[in-house]
Design an enzyme around this catalytic site. Structure first.
Site, PDB file in Angstrom:
ATOM      1  N   GLU A  23      -0.155  -2.089  -6.311  1.00 13.22           N
ATOM      2  CA  GLU A  23       0.741  -1.117  -5.675  1.00 13.22           C
ATOM      3  C   GLU A  23       0.271   0.317  -5.870  1.00 13.22           C
ATOM      4  OE1 GLU A  23       1.782  -3.777  -7.239  1.00 13.22           O
ATOM      5  OE2 GLU A  23       3.128  -4.827  -5.866  1.00 13.22           O
ATOM      6  N   HIS A  76      13.779  -7.479 -10.767  1.00  9.86           N
ATOM      7  CA  HIS A  76      13.521  -7.607  -9.328  1.00  9.86           C
ATOM      8  C   HIS A  76      14.676  -7.118  -8.456  1.00  9.86           C
ATOM      9  CE1 HIS A  76      10.056  -9.840 -10.506  1.00  9.86           C
ATOM     10  NE2 HIS A  76       9.859 -10.411  -9.344  1.00  9.86           N
TER      11      HIS A  76
END
Ligand SMILES: Cc1ncc(C[n+]2csc(CCOP(=O)(O)OP(=O)(O)O)c2C)c(N)n1
Ligand SMILES: [Mg+2]
Lengths: 331, 392
Positions: A65, A134
């Site tokens: 990322e 998450h």
């Protein structure tokens, strides 16, 4: 007006239509992220785009990322218009330096020489029992940063119109989608349209209390408003659509009329869009209010896994109803 | 060509006599490169300019005319000058916070660089960036960047971007090469390795120039970096070439980089360079350099990059008088830059809110001010796409 048979499509298809239309219109636009190409998107938002645009413009990246967000920012400095998909905004945290330090500050720290026309998009918010790491709602964390814009659509029509605006925007856009909503169907016209940033939508008209909401919680607010209507309480629900810029005008004019305000924001309460709205309303509508602004947020704890706990953790219609009643001294 | 032997001191607790350790074989200094004498003299002048500029910066910092963090480039001049000379003006460059040398080598006027450090409106970033953020769009300098390593993914993006522009948008061949500079300490940042992997994966035209001055702040490379004596070996893990270059000799830097850049231009395969250099001063202005010995510094000072090019030019007929004239010349230029910066006004306070956003939804004065109200009348107008006007 000609009566056209209303076309209903899913939220994810609306997003894809917006991206595909903009990619057809402008070769500077490309999509990159994990599993966006060959896998057709972890959540199938980019389904079919590789076939249409090829691997030069729909680009599978490794699980890096920080690397690919930074890469896209570098490309945006050159004038390209990357769309970066984060499989989830939760995973953007490892790219925080790139997306918070580089993208939104480049224009400023270069004295106006280098902008960063980029869209970061992906799933935001809890509700899928994904546990603490998450389930981020990054609204509070990221909206704190000047230089970025933040859009958070609640329905397919807005998703498409806001995404097209995001791609044409010359500033970095943080585009928050909700996995819970990706399968939602809604009317989306065939004709092209864009939805400007900083313009709230009145999701429901009402006179007694203004409920200000962002993204998926708009639906929870509408459910609450429906229930409250049965008690004789008339709520106005504002779907803000963007957090930065914030359509302060729509909030203020609604609250001046209703005299009461509840804000529903699925991020944590401490330093959040919800607290920003409360501050705004207290400042601009001080004399119009009969009570302080009431706030409904996710509980101030890490996101729990167990279904019942997670449901209690999230803003939900029951908590919204309680807040409205309390605000109107009906508790 | 002389092989430059730098023995590694291994004894624990002993000071590092040579911080870089023994060089892997193949670190060579080009003794007779065929470089035009006028060009070589221009490089000498640039290096003298950078050194003079940095010395004056240190003075100005003591005088509190420069604030914040300030990192000078003294000792490393041959790297920026040789590397910039080896690329085209259209090739993008991005670097870290030790960036004054790159800016000057790239052609930024000394006064715009100095005024930026003075925090004046005449600075390259209008006083918004400071010492660590030299940006120069006209010269394709995509900034100095303050977070260690963070500029490396940006560099990979510039390489991705030029290739995409050349090939996808304009339908031609990739023609530009990006130089991404980083320190040896930056090599321990995750983002750098992510970026290096992406560059190899996507066949990007980029040269990673690791300015290996042997230290990240007070940490000698061997204390912070595995394989510190041979960092270019790391490139092999990403599937591309890693080379070692003697960064104390501008002629060598130029000759080696020129060959690398042209190779990268035609193959679109990245290259990683371990550029051996040394910073003569402290990490920033407040560093007493207790972590290294005076002997070590002297050893590297004998290898002064300015001395090296001066010696080369003397052998080709440059007189001491000509050298002195160059020194006078750069002194005058830097003095002029100081004076100009002093007279440049402070940025107007109204500039505080400028350049936060390009698009405006009303006048921007900070979050959720009533001026930021939405409404159709404030909706941005989108221009038709004009690649010639918009793109670099
Ligand atoms: C992410 C991050 N951590 C720490 C710092 C503080 N810091 C600034 S420079 C530096 C040392 C970097 O050394 P190196 O990469 O070798 O570059 P050099 O200073 O030698 O040019 C450190 C630790 C920073 N700027 N960014
Ligand atoms: Mg170093």
């Amino acid at each position: 007006m000609t009566a056209v048979a209303a076309r209903e499509i899913e939220f994810r298809d609306a997003l894809r239509e917006a991206m595909s239309e903009e990619m057809r219109r402008d070769t500077r636009v490309m999509l990159l992220g994990e599993e966006v190409a060959q896998y057709n998107g972890a959540y199938k938002v980019s389904r079919g785009m590789l076939d249409e645009f090829g691997p030069r413009r729909v680009i599978d990246t490794p699980i890096s990322e920080s690397g690919f967000a930074g890469m896209a920012i570098g490309a945006a400095m050159l004038g390209l218009r990357p769309i970066v998909e984060f499989m989830s905004w939760s995973f953007s945290l490892v790219a925080a330096d790139q997306i918070l330090n580089n993208a939104p500050k480049m224009l400023y720290m270069s004295g106006g020489q280098f902008g960063c026309p980029i869209v970061f998009r992906g799933n935001d918010g809890a509700g899928g029992q994904l546990g603490s790491t998450h389930s981020w709602s990054v609204e509070g964390l990221y909206s704190n940063v000047p230089g970025l814009t933040m859009a958070i659509p609640s329905n397919p029509y807005d998703a498409k119109g806001l995404m097209k605006t995001a791609i044409r925007c010359d500033d970095p856009v943080f585009f928050l989608e909700s996995e819970r909503l990706l399968g939602m169907k809604g009317e989306v016209p065939e004709e092209e349209y864009l939805i400007p940033f900083g313009q709230a939508r009145v999701a429901r008209r009402g006179d007694d209390c203004t409920i200000v909401a962002f993204g998926r919680p708009v639906h929870l607010a509408l459910e609450a408003a429906e229930a409250l209507a049965k008690e004789g309480v008339s709520c106005e629900v504002l779907d803000m659509r963007t957090i930065r810029p914030l359509d302060a005008g729509s909030i203020v004019s609604s609250v001046r009329r209703t005299g009461a305000c509840v804000v529903v924001d699925q991020s944590w309460s401490f330093g959040s869009p919800g607290s920003e709205v409360a501050s705004l309303v207290h400042r601009e509508c001080f004399d119009d209010l009969d009570n302080h602004v009431h706030r409904v947020h996710s509980a101030d704890v890490p996101t729990p896994y167990a279904h019942a706990l997670e449901q209690e953790y999230l803003p939900n219609p029951r908590r919204i109803c309680e807040a409205v009643r309390s605000c109107l001294y009906r508790a | 060509m002389a092989n430059r032997d730098r023995p590694q001191t291994e004894a624990p607790g002993e000071p590092f006599m040579n911080v870089h350790g023994a060089p892997p074989s193949g670190v060579v200094r080009h003794e007779h490169p065929t470089v035009d004498a006028a060009l070589a003299r221009a490089w000498l002048r640039q290096m003298l300019l950078i050194r003079e500029f940095e010395l004056r910066c240190m003075q100005a910092y003591q005088d509190k005319k420069i604030g914040g963090f300030c990192h000078v480039y003294i000792g490393q001049e041959a790297v920026a000058v040789g590397c910039v000379a080896a690329v085209e003006a259209t090739d993008p460059i991005v670097t870290a916070y030790r960036d004054h040398g790159h800016a000057l080598a790239r052609g930024m006027e000394a006064r715009h660089c100095m005024a930026e450090m003075f925090g004046r409106a005449g600075g390259c970033a209008k006083g918004k960036g400071g010492s660590m953020h030299m940006f120069d769009r006209a010269h394709n300098l995509f900034g100095g960047h303050g977070i260690v390593g963070a500029q490396v993914p940006l560099g990979v993006g510039l390489a991705f971007g030029t290739k995409y522009l050349d090939e996808v948008v304009n339908g031609g061949r990739s023609s530009r090469v990006t130089l991404a500079f980083l320190g040896d300490g930056a090599l321990n940042q995750g983002s750098v390795h992510e970026a290096m992997n992406l560059a190899g994966l996507f066949d990007l035209p980029i040269v990673f120039v690791c300015e290996n001055n042997g230290y990240s702040m007070g940490t000698a490379i061997a204390r912070g970096t595995t394989m510190g004596h041979n960092i270019s070996a790391k490139a092999a893990a990403y599937g591309y070439e890693g080379l070692v270059i003697d960064g104390m000799d501008v002629l060598t830097v130029y000759a080696e980089m020129k060959a690398i850049v042209e190779r990268v231009r035609s193959t679109c395969r990245p290259v990683f360079v371990d550029m051996r250099t040394y910073r003569y001063k402290g990490h920033s202005m407040s560093d007493p350099r207790k972590y290294r010995t005076r002997e070590e510094e002297e050893q590297y000072e004998m290898d002064d990059p300015i001395g090296a090019i001066k010696g080369h030019l003397e052998a080709r007929g440059m007189t001491e008088e000509e050298f002195k004239a160059l020194q006078r010349d750069v002194r005058t230029e830097v003095r002029g830059a100081m004076e100009w910066s002093e007279s440049s006004p402070a940025p107007p306070v109204a500039d505080l809110y400028r350049d936060v956003y390009i698009e405006r939804w009303g006048t921007y004065t900070g979050s959720s001010q009533p001026e930021m109200l939405g409404g159709a009348e404030n909706a941005p107008q989108f221009q038709a796409f004009d690649p010639k006007a918009d793109l670099l």
